[in-house]
Enzyme design. Sequence first.
Site, PDB file in Angstrom:
ATOM      1  N   GLU A 120      45.060  30.601  30.208  1.00 36.35           N
ATOM      2  CA  GLU A 120      45.048  32.045  30.490  1.00 36.35           C
ATOM      3  C   GLU A 120      43.678  32.507  30.965  1.00 36.35           C
ATOM      4  O   GLU A 120      42.653  32.130  30.397  1.00 36.35           O
ATOM      5  CB  GLU A 120      45.417  32.800  29.204  1.00 36.35           C
ATOM      6  CG  GLU A 120      46.358  33.944  29.438  1.00 36.35           C
ATOM      7  CD  GLU A 120      47.709  33.499  29.963  1.00 36.35           C
ATOM      8  OE1 GLU A 120      47.975  33.708  31.174  1.00 36.35           O
ATOM      9  OE2 GLU A 120      48.486  32.933  29.194  1.00 36.35           O
ATOM     10  N   HIS A 121      43.677  33.323  32.018  1.00 34.56           N
ATOM     11  CA  HIS A 121      42.454  33.854  32.634  1.00 34.56           C
ATOM     12  C   HIS A 121      41.580  32.730  33.200  1.00 34.56           C
ATOM     13  O   HIS A 121      40.368  32.901  33.361  1.00 34.56           O
ATOM     14  CB  HIS A 121      41.668  34.722  31.656  1.00 34.56           C
ATOM     15  CG  HIS A 121      42.370  36.006  31.310  1.00 34.56           C
ATOM     16  ND1 HIS A 121      42.315  37.114  32.119  1.00 34.56           N
ATOM     17  CD2 HIS A 121      43.176  36.337  30.270  1.00 34.56           C
ATOM     18  CE1 HIS A 121      43.039  38.093  31.574  1.00 34.56           C
ATOM     19  NE2 HIS A 121      43.575  37.631  30.455  1.00 34.56           N
ATOM     20  N   SER A 137      56.985  40.176  36.360  1.00 36.83           N
ATOM     21  CA  SER A 137      58.059  40.807  37.127  1.00 36.83           C
ATOM     22  C   SER A 137      57.573  41.251  38.502  1.00 36.83           C
ATOM     23  O   SER A 137      58.306  41.144  39.492  1.00 36.83           O
ATOM     24  CB  SER A 137      58.628  41.999  36.359  1.00 36.83           C
ATOM     25  OG  SER A 137      57.627  42.964  36.095  1.00 36.83           O
ATOM     26  N   SER A 138      56.331  41.737  38.598  1.00 36.69           N
ATOM     27  CA  SER A 138      55.828  42.215  39.893  1.00 36.69           C
ATOM     28  C   SER A 138      55.675  41.067  40.881  1.00 36.69           C
ATOM     29  O   SER A 138      55.965  41.209  42.072  1.00 36.69           O
ATOM     30  CB  SER A 138      54.498  42.955  39.722  1.00 36.69           C
ATOM     31  OG  SER A 138      53.492  42.095  39.215  1.00 36.69           O
ATOM     32  N   ASP A 164      42.802  31.113  36.093  1.00 43.72           N
ATOM     33  CA  ASP A 164      43.169  30.956  37.514  1.00 43.72           C
ATOM     34  C   ASP A 164      42.129  31.570  38.435  1.00 43.72           C
ATOM     35  O   ASP A 164      41.761  30.981  39.456  1.00 43.72           O
ATOM     36  CB  ASP A 164      44.565  31.507  37.803  1.00 43.72           C
ATOM     37  CG  ASP A 164      44.748  32.982  37.468  1.00 43.72           C
ATOM     38  OD1 ASP A 164      43.997  33.516  36.612  1.00 43.72           O
ATOM     39  OD2 ASP A 164      45.657  33.605  38.055  1.00 43.72           O
ATOM     40  N   ASP A 193      50.497  33.430  38.901  1.00 47.64           N
ATOM     41  CA  ASP A 193      51.858  33.947  38.833  1.00 47.64           C
ATOM     42  C   ASP A 193      52.650  33.706  40.110  1.00 47.64           C
ATOM     43  O   ASP A 193      53.823  33.333  40.070  1.00 47.64           O
ATOM     44  CB  ASP A 193      51.830  35.443  38.506  1.00 47.64           C
ATOM     45  CG  ASP A 193      51.228  35.710  37.136  1.00 47.64           C
ATOM     46  OD1 ASP A 193      51.230  34.791  36.300  1.00 47.64           O
ATOM     47  OD2 ASP A 193      50.759  36.839  36.902  1.00 47.64           O
ATOM     48  N   LEU A 230      55.525  38.990  31.885  1.00 50.71           N
ATOM     49  CA  LEU A 230      56.315  37.851  32.351  1.00 50.71           C
ATOM     50  C   LEU A 230      56.398  37.809  33.873  1.00 50.71           C
ATOM     51  O   LEU A 230      57.256  37.145  34.437  1.00 50.71           O
ATOM     52  CB  LEU A 230      57.726  37.900  31.733  1.00 50.71           C
ATOM     53  CG  LEU A 230      57.749  37.896  30.198  1.00 50.71           C
ATOM     54  CD1 LEU A 230      59.174  38.045  29.679  1.00 50.71           C
ATOM     55  CD2 LEU A 230      57.102  36.626  29.640  1.00 50.71           C
ATOM     56  N   TYR A 258      41.254  44.159  32.538  1.00 50.71           N
ATOM     57  CA  TYR A 258      41.413  42.937  33.338  1.00 50.71           C
ATOM     58  C   TYR A 258      40.302  42.849  34.378  1.00 50.71           C
ATOM     59  O   TYR A 258      39.668  41.801  34.554  1.00 50.71           O
ATOM     60  CB  TYR A 258      42.794  42.958  33.995  1.00 50.71           C
ATOM     61  CG  TYR A 258      43.127  41.732  34.816  1.00 50.71           C
ATOM     62  CD1 TYR A 258      43.823  40.665  34.252  1.00 50.71           C
ATOM     63  CD2 TYR A 258      42.762  41.641  36.146  1.00 50.71           C
ATOM     64  CE1 TYR A 258      44.136  39.546  34.992  1.00 50.71           C
ATOM     65  CE2 TYR A 258      43.070  40.524  36.902  1.00 50.71           C
ATOM     66  CZ  TYR A 258      43.759  39.477  36.325  1.00 50.71           C
ATOM     67  OH  TYR A 258      44.060  38.371  37.079  1.00 50.71           O
TER      68      TYR A 258
END
Length: 398
Positions: free
Chosen positions: A41-42, A137-138, A44, A188, A135, A240
């Site tokens: 996580e974080h 969605s965007s 990428d 993502d 999760l 973020y």
Amino acid sequence: MTGAATAGGVPARAANEFAKLHGQSPTGVWSAPGRVNLIGEHTDYNDGFVLPFALPFRIAVAARARTDGRFAVTTVGDDGRPQRAEPVPVEALEPAGVTGWAAYPSGVSWVLRHEGLTSGADLLIAGDVPAGAGLSSSHALQCATALALLGLAGIELDRPGAPSRSEVAAWVQRSENDFVGVPTGLLDQTASLCCVESCVLFLDVRSGEMEQVPFDAAAAGLDVLVIDTRARHSHGDSGYRERRAGCERAADLLGVPALRDIGSSGLDDALSRLPEELRPLVRHVVTENDRVLRAVELLRAGRLADIGDLLTSSHVSLRDDYRVSCLELDVAVDAARAAGALGARMTGGGFGGSAIALVPDEERDTIGDKVLAAFAERSLPAPGLFTAVPSPGAGRDI
């Protein structure tokens, strides 16, 4: 508690709603999945390593070309009520020119226009990826939109002359970074486009190298329990951005292209050269990359149950060093572990969203019930629970 999620009739629903709205069938329907990030996580946007898999939940886009050069998008929710954005000439699409949910598909059209690959279109969106749950969605929406617009241009992925899935992922990232204005990395989009059934995707973000690592939790007597905390999450929030900016500043001070270039053996030296406020960010990124590599080694060896401690260590690092957890995520992780989970962590960008827990399958319901009870004891809204299995990536359905 539900069992494994299924894509169900989302593509068919999109086709049916398109026909009701426009009086004719769409040219085709394309869909893309949400994702769970098993670990990494974080990392990428720090050129590091990630290990996601695609969910069975999908966003579907039914599409037909228009002859007037306009881009028109409609979304249909679970209540069956359409929300239609005002049609906009494709040539007029510019960053900050479209707001709200419509900015996400519009940004994809904007990028593809600059690539000479799109013109006017009617799109209808339907899906079952939980929104705001961390999760992705965007990104599922953007990837499905990209495939739909490419499909209308006569381009289907994985065929001769088509862009690679990695190239499309970079276009989707560009649309979100430059059009929507959200500074996301590549995790993502790549997961939604490139994951395959029954595997987790080991991605080296810097090189683009990918490995599909087999992940059969059921064969190991395990489940991946997803806990949607109902605490809404958004990558557009300032937290973020601040953490990404902090990582970039730290890399600059250390004289490296990205924090990926700091290995475990050089961590103490790197931390000694940084101001106090940047040290926790760097410590998380370096140790998280290490955890991904160790998890991949265990999965290659068929030791799926042994990744539990790595999941929990990841959460502790995200909570204490990166400071992107929240009460709901911590309650979910702590309750799952106390009830018998082998490991648990928040997944996604944080500040809300979902957690995952690796649980013995015969204890899934008991662990889920204890998570629900822990939320009730704190007067928190009841979380959503489902079992996730690695599912196919984006593609054409109809």
